[in-house]
Write a protein that holds these residues in place. Sequence first.
Motif, PDB file in Angstrom:
ATOM      1  N   ASN A   1       7.870   0.294   0.871  1.00 42.02           N
ATOM      2  CA  ASN A   1       7.726   1.730   0.620  1.00 42.02           C
ATOM      3  C   ASN A   1       7.003   1.989  -0.690  1.00 42.02           C
TER       4      ASN A   1
ATOM      5  N   ASN B   1       4.947  -0.040  -2.341  1.00 44.83           N
ATOM      6  CA  ASN B   1       3.553  -0.482  -2.259  1.00 44.83           C
ATOM      7  C   ASN B   1       2.709   0.436  -1.383  1.00 44.83           C
ATOM      8  N   ILE B   2       3.270   0.950  -0.300  1.00 43.49           N
ATOM      9  CA  ILE B   2       2.532   1.884   0.549  1.00 43.49           C
ATOM     10  C   ILE B   2       2.249   3.168  -0.218  1.00 43.49           C
TER      11      ILE B   2
ATOM     12  N   TYR C   1      -0.541   2.403  -2.600  1.00 43.59           N
ATOM     13  CA  TYR C   1      -1.782   2.238  -1.835  1.00 43.59           C
ATOM     14  C   TYR C   1      -2.367   3.605  -1.488  1.00 43.59           C
ATOM     15  N   GLU C   2      -1.511   4.506  -0.947  1.00 37.87           N
ATOM     16  CA  GLU C   2      -1.992   5.817  -0.523  1.00 37.87           C
ATOM     17  C   GLU C   2      -2.427   6.680  -1.701  1.00 37.87           C
TER      18      GLU C   2
ATOM     19  N   ILE D   1      -2.584   6.500   4.994  1.00 38.01           N
ATOM     20  CA  ILE D   1      -2.796   5.529   6.066  1.00 38.01           C
ATOM     21  C   ILE D   1      -2.639   6.286   7.375  1.00 38.01           C
TER      22      ILE D   1
END
Length: 109
Positions: A76, A78-79, A82-83, A89
């Motif tokens: 969670n 890292n996502i 990333y976003e 995503i």
Amino acid sequence: MADESKDKKDNPNQINIELSEETAEGIYSNLAMIAHSNSEFVIDFIRLMPGVPKAKVKSRIVITPEHAKRLLNALNDNIQRYEETFGPIKKTEEAPKFPLNFGGTVGEA
């Protein structure tokens, strides 16, 4: 050698992690299946290829429920990062579509 001793004294919880060249290459997976019991979670990483009737489990990871929760939190986090960097995503409910010649040339009869 003195520097290594100093580092260990400064942070006694530091773990030295080794990554072999083979493991560093990674294994491609486009499907994961998860099962659990009262004492463990089993995560199978699978490679599903178009036109091939059988998918192969490429790696199986067995972890404790506590580590499964830590993995969930780490994913969670890292996502989210990333976003923030690359944008949302996209999530679709349909299965991935592969080109007809995915994985090689198309033979003709």
